[in-house]
Design a protein around this motif. Structure first.
Motif, PDB file in Angstrom:
ATOM      1  N   GLY A  69       0.793  -1.222   0.000  1.00  0.00           N
ATOM      2  CA  GLY A  69       0.000   0.000   0.000  1.00  0.00           C
ATOM      3  C   GLY A  69       0.830   1.280   0.000  1.00  0.00           C
ATOM      4  N   ARG A  70       0.165   2.391   0.239  1.00  0.00           N
ATOM      5  CA  ARG A  70       0.847   3.689   0.174  1.00  0.00           C
ATOM      6  C   ARG A  70       1.871   3.873   1.289  1.00  0.00           C
ATOM      7  NH1 ARG A  70      -4.275   4.981   2.304  1.00  0.00           N
ATOM      8  NH2 ARG A  70      -4.245   6.204   4.254  1.00  0.00           N
ATOM      9  N   ARG A 340      15.940   3.708   4.204  1.00  0.00           N
ATOM     10  CA  ARG A 340      15.127   2.693   3.531  1.00  0.00           C
ATOM     11  C   ARG A 340      13.642   3.009   3.697  1.00  0.00           C
ATOM     12  NH1 ARG A 340      17.692  -1.702   1.647  1.00  0.00           N
ATOM     13  NH2 ARG A 340      19.905  -1.806   2.170  1.00  0.00           N
ATOM     14  N   THR A 341      12.849   2.526   2.767  1.00  0.00           N
ATOM     15  CA  THR A 341      11.402   2.678   2.883  1.00  0.00           C
ATOM     16  C   THR A 341      10.846   1.520   3.706  1.00  0.00           C
ATOM     17  OG1 THR A 341      10.993   1.400   0.860  1.00  0.00           O
ATOM     18  CG2 THR A 341      11.254   3.809   0.631  1.00  0.00           C
ATOM     19  N   ILE A 342       9.613   1.685   4.154  1.00  0.00           N
ATOM     20  CA  ILE A 342       8.956   0.598   4.892  1.00  0.00           C
ATOM     21  C   ILE A 342       8.902  -0.661   4.028  1.00  0.00           C
ATOM     22  CG2 ILE A 342       6.705  -0.175   5.757  1.00  0.00           C
ATOM     23  CD1 ILE A 342       6.293   2.564   6.961  1.00  0.00           C
ATOM     24  N   LYS A 343       8.572  -0.479   2.749  1.00  0.00           N
ATOM     25  CA  LYS A 343       8.515  -1.629   1.837  1.00  0.00           C
ATOM     26  C   LYS A 343       9.869  -2.314   1.722  1.00  0.00           C
ATOM     27  CE  LYS A 343       7.445  -2.883  -2.961  1.00  0.00           C
ATOM     28  NZ  LYS A 343       6.962  -2.379  -4.274  1.00  0.00           N
ATOM     29  N   SER A 344      10.940  -1.535   1.604  1.00  0.00           N
ATOM     30  CA  SER A 344      12.279  -2.091   1.463  1.00  0.00           C
ATOM     31  C   SER A 344      12.661  -2.929   2.669  1.00  0.00           C
ATOM     32  CB  SER A 344      13.302  -0.968   1.262  1.00  0.00           C
ATOM     33  OG  SER A 344      14.622  -1.467   1.332  1.00  0.00           O
ATOM     34  N   SER A 491       0.650   1.780  17.890  1.00  0.00           N
ATOM     35  CA  SER A 491       1.514   2.954  17.716  1.00  0.00           C
ATOM     36  C   SER A 491       1.795   3.237  16.247  1.00  0.00           C
ATOM     37  CB  SER A 491       2.846   2.757  18.458  1.00  0.00           C
ATOM     38  OG  SER A 491       2.698   2.954  19.835  1.00  0.00           O
ATOM     39  N   ILE A 492       2.225   2.216  15.502  1.00  0.00           N
ATOM     40  CA  ILE A 492       2.607   2.447  14.104  1.00  0.00           C
ATOM     41  C   ILE A 492       1.386   2.804  13.267  1.00  0.00           C
ATOM     42  CG2 ILE A 492       2.485  -0.006  13.397  1.00  0.00           C
ATOM     43  CD1 ILE A 492       5.008   2.658  12.171  1.00  0.00           C
ATOM     44  N   LEU A 493       0.238   2.170  13.531  1.00  0.00           N
ATOM     45  CA  LEU A 493      -0.978   2.509  12.787  1.00  0.00           C
ATOM     46  C   LEU A 493      -1.414   3.950  13.065  1.00  0.00           C
ATOM     47  CD1 LEU A 493      -3.021  -0.811  13.212  1.00  0.00           C
ATOM     48  CD2 LEU A 493      -1.992   0.049  11.097  1.00  0.00           C
ATOM     49  N   ARG A 494      -1.330   4.346  14.325  1.00  0.00           N
ATOM     50  CA  ARG A 494      -1.718   5.708  14.704  1.00  0.00           C
ATOM     51  C   ARG A 494      -0.774   6.734  14.083  1.00  0.00           C
ATOM     52  NH1 ARG A 494      -3.039   6.539  20.921  1.00  0.00           N
ATOM     53  NH2 ARG A 494      -4.807   5.243  20.239  1.00  0.00           N
ATOM     54  N   TRP A 495       0.539   6.477  14.169  1.00  0.00           N
ATOM     55  CA  TRP A 495       1.536   7.407  13.617  1.00  0.00           C
ATOM     56  C   TRP A 495       1.384   7.556  12.107  1.00  0.00           C
ATOM     57  CZ3 TRP A 495       6.122   5.132  16.868  1.00  0.00           C
ATOM     58  CH2 TRP A 495       6.198   5.818  18.085  1.00  0.00           C
ATOM     59  N   LEU A 496       1.247   6.419  11.404  1.00  0.00           N
ATOM     60  CA  LEU A 496       1.136   6.476   9.943  1.00  0.00           C
ATOM     61  C   LEU A 496      -0.139   7.185   9.511  1.00  0.00           C
ATOM     62  CD1 LEU A 496       2.448   2.902   8.978  1.00  0.00           C
ATOM     63  CD2 LEU A 496       3.573   5.090   8.526  1.00  0.00           C
ATOM     64  N   GLN A 503      -2.727  11.295   2.337  1.00  0.00           N
ATOM     65  CA  GLN A 503      -1.983  11.398   1.062  1.00  0.00           C
ATOM     66  C   GLN A 503      -2.871  11.126  -0.136  1.00  0.00           C
ATOM     67  OE1 GLN A 503       1.461   8.907   1.090  1.00  0.00           O
ATOM     68  NE2 GLN A 503       2.685  10.373   2.225  1.00  0.00           N
ATOM     69  N   GLU A 504      -3.734  10.121  -0.033  1.00  0.00           N
ATOM     70  CA  GLU A 504      -4.495   9.730  -1.223  1.00  0.00           C
ATOM     71  C   GLU A 504      -5.589  10.764  -1.574  1.00  0.00           C
ATOM     72  OE1 GLU A 504      -6.124   5.959  -0.374  1.00  0.00           O
ATOM     73  OE2 GLU A 504      -7.534   6.649   1.121  1.00  0.00           O
ATOM     74  N   GLU A 505      -5.983  11.618  -0.574  1.00  0.00           N
ATOM     75  CA  GLU A 505      -6.956  12.650  -0.897  1.00  0.00           C
ATOM     76  C   GLU A 505      -6.321  13.870  -1.549  1.00  0.00           C
ATOM     77  OE1 GLU A 505      -8.772   9.856   1.516  1.00  0.00           O
ATOM     78  OE2 GLU A 505      -7.283  11.204   2.407  1.00  0.00           O
TER      79      GLU A 505
END
Length: 506
Positions: A69-70, A340-344, A491-496, A503-505
């Motif tokens: 995802g994004r 690095r990105t989260i995906k990486s 924590s990570i869900l709240r922060w992101l 971003q998508e809007e």
């Protein structure tokens, strides 16, 4: 000049005190405490089996969602475009820190246990049992295990590089839920729990590695197995990892990990070439197919009707164990993930970790199974007569150029555990420091202090026979670790969502 972080006395001294007191109590009263720990572990694995299976699978699904995802494009350290370490060094460090001597030990021994006591009410030591033996090894050391390792890494790295929490501590990564409480006594309790689980994890590495290396040295030089030999091995390990640790991440741990991977791949290729190559490749291929086809079944297998205990004794125990030791790997890998990105990070950890484990299970586990099935060497009988550590050396002695293979194996084992201990002393020192900012590492004396403490503790426990009870006790922190995983996830869900949710809007 390398920046050095300052010691955090509110974590360092309580952690040392708790470590020494708990170890002393466990060892002094091990006859009384050992049965209680065993009973507690049984309650965790048998009564909470479904909890840890849902947790593990849920983490895997969430990581796939992140990567696809994004949020996968979010970079750790948004002002940094180039990763601090190349893919090879990065993968080498995370694999060596995460697996160590465990993969050398279990890749040969574990499939033979499944061959003798297979799942799904299959009869032991049959063709059907052999078909499942390697499949379960690949499952336990595959993407599920590395998903457990990856979640803390993502959260800690985001906390460190994107939220400005400059302390390399699990408590800071829970700040998305705990807020300022993470800086107080609650945060310190979390960090001390993590330090205890790390020390117990190292105890297991030593518990597996020392007898295995001692058996190899005994085979090569005719040295009798003794406490003195084991102490000598630990002291040599200590010299290697303390030397590397004082050099820091780039000059020390990175270089040692690269060397380790070259040696590990060389040994695996040697066995693949001189061994039954066609069988090893075909057996691995068949096992991957069987594991992939039954991945969901294996992920949620609790056997409530037949109550064989197989999933609790193996799968659930592994998920609990990996969860208890994962904060250590998360702290270490987060520290080397800037740029690095989260995906990486997700792709590298799941891919490098899984492929490294699979390589050793495919080659070493497959080779041991071939010996058993062809009758060239009775591995099962050797396990019963000589124990697991000596059986590993006996299996290697069936290879061409056997003494060279055993020597290579011993050297690899030395460096593998040295790398794990190296990473551990770095993480322990970082956890007990006030900050861990960009280019900042713990003071050399601080890292060395933890290294010496671990060596002294290991030798003491080895001499008085307390190693097993200490490493088993680590799994008893499974319940608080489970709560920590929930805190990390929220924590990570709240922060992101706060930082990148619109971003998508736009």
């Amino acid at each position: 000049m390398q920046k050095r972080s300052k010691l955090d006395p509110y974590v360092f001294w309580p952690a040392i005190a708790v470590l020494l007191i708990i170890t002393a109590v466990l060892v002094s009263f091990q006859a009384t405490i050992a049965p209680l720990i065993t009973q507690g572990l049984s309650i965790i694995t048998h009564q909470m089996d479904w909890v840890f299976e849902f947790l593990t699978f849920g983490i895997f699904v969430m990581l796939v969602w992140f990567a696809a995802g994004r949020y996968g494009k979010v970079r750790f350290g948004e002002d940094t475009k180039t990763p601090a370490f190349g893919n090879f060094s990065y993968g080498a460090m995370l694999f060596c820190a995460g697996m160590g001597t465990s993969i050398m030990f279990w890749s040969i021994i574990e499939p033979m246990y499944y061959y003798q006591g297979p799942p799904f009410q299959i009869e032991g030591q049959t063709a059907a049992a052999a078909e499942w033996a390697l499949s379960y090894g690949l499952f336990h050391w595959g993407v599920s295990a590395w998903a457990i390792y990856t979640l803390p890494t993502i959260v800690i790295a985001y906390s460190l590089y994107n939220k400005g929490n400059k302390s390399l501590k699990i408590s800071q990564a829970c700040k998305g839920v705990l807020g300022h409480s993470a800086d107080g006594w609650l945060g310190r309790i979390i960090d001390i729990l993590v330090i205890w689980s790390l020390v117990g994890g190292l105890g297991t590495s030593l518990g597996l590695g020392v007898p295995m290396i001692a058996a190899g040295i005994g085979d090569l030089f005719g040295v009798e197995q003794s406490a003195l030999l084991s102490i000598g091995i630990i002291l040599i390990w200590s010299v290697i990892y303390l030397t590397s640790a004082t050099l820091g991440l780039e000059k020390g741990i990175s270089k040692l990990s690269n060397l380790n991977v070259y040696l590990a791949v060389t040994l695996a290729l040697f066995v693949l070439i001189v061994g039954p190559t066609s069988f090893l490749l075909a057996y691995f291929t068949d096992s991957v197919g069987q594991m992939a086809q039954n991945f969901l079944r294996m992920s949620f297998y609790t056997d409530p009707v037949h109550q064989s205990g197989f999933p609790q004794d193996w799968t659930v125990f592994y998920w609990v164990w990996f969860a208890c030791t994962a904060p250590f790997l998360g702290l270490f890998v987060a520290r080397i993930s800037k740029g690095r990105t989260i995906k990486s990070v997700i792709v590298n950890m799941l891919a490098w970790g899984t492929l490294g484990g699979w390589l050793y299970f495919a080659v070493m586990g497959g080779y041991a199974m071939d010996l058993q099935l062809t009758g060239a060497f009775n591995v099962v009988q050797s396990m019963a007569d000589n124990g697991n550590a000596q059986t590993i050396i006996n299996v290697l002695n069936t290879l061409p150029l056997a003494k060279l293979a055993v020597l290579f194996f011993v050297v690899l084992g030395f460096i593998f555990l040295a790398t794990s201990l190296d990473s551990a002393s770095f993480v322990l020192a970082s956890t007990a420091s006030t900050t861990a900012g960009d280019g900042e590492e713990p003071a050399v004396w601080h890292t060395v202090t933890w290294g010496i403490l671990m060596a002294v503790l290991a030798i003491s426990l080895l001499l008085i026979g307390g190693l097993k009870v200490v490493q088993s006790s680590t799994v008893m922190v499974a319940i608080p670790i489970l709560i920590i995983y929930i805190l990390l996830t929220v924590s990570i869900l709240r922060w992101l969502r706060q930082d990148h949710g619109i971003q998508e809007e736009q």
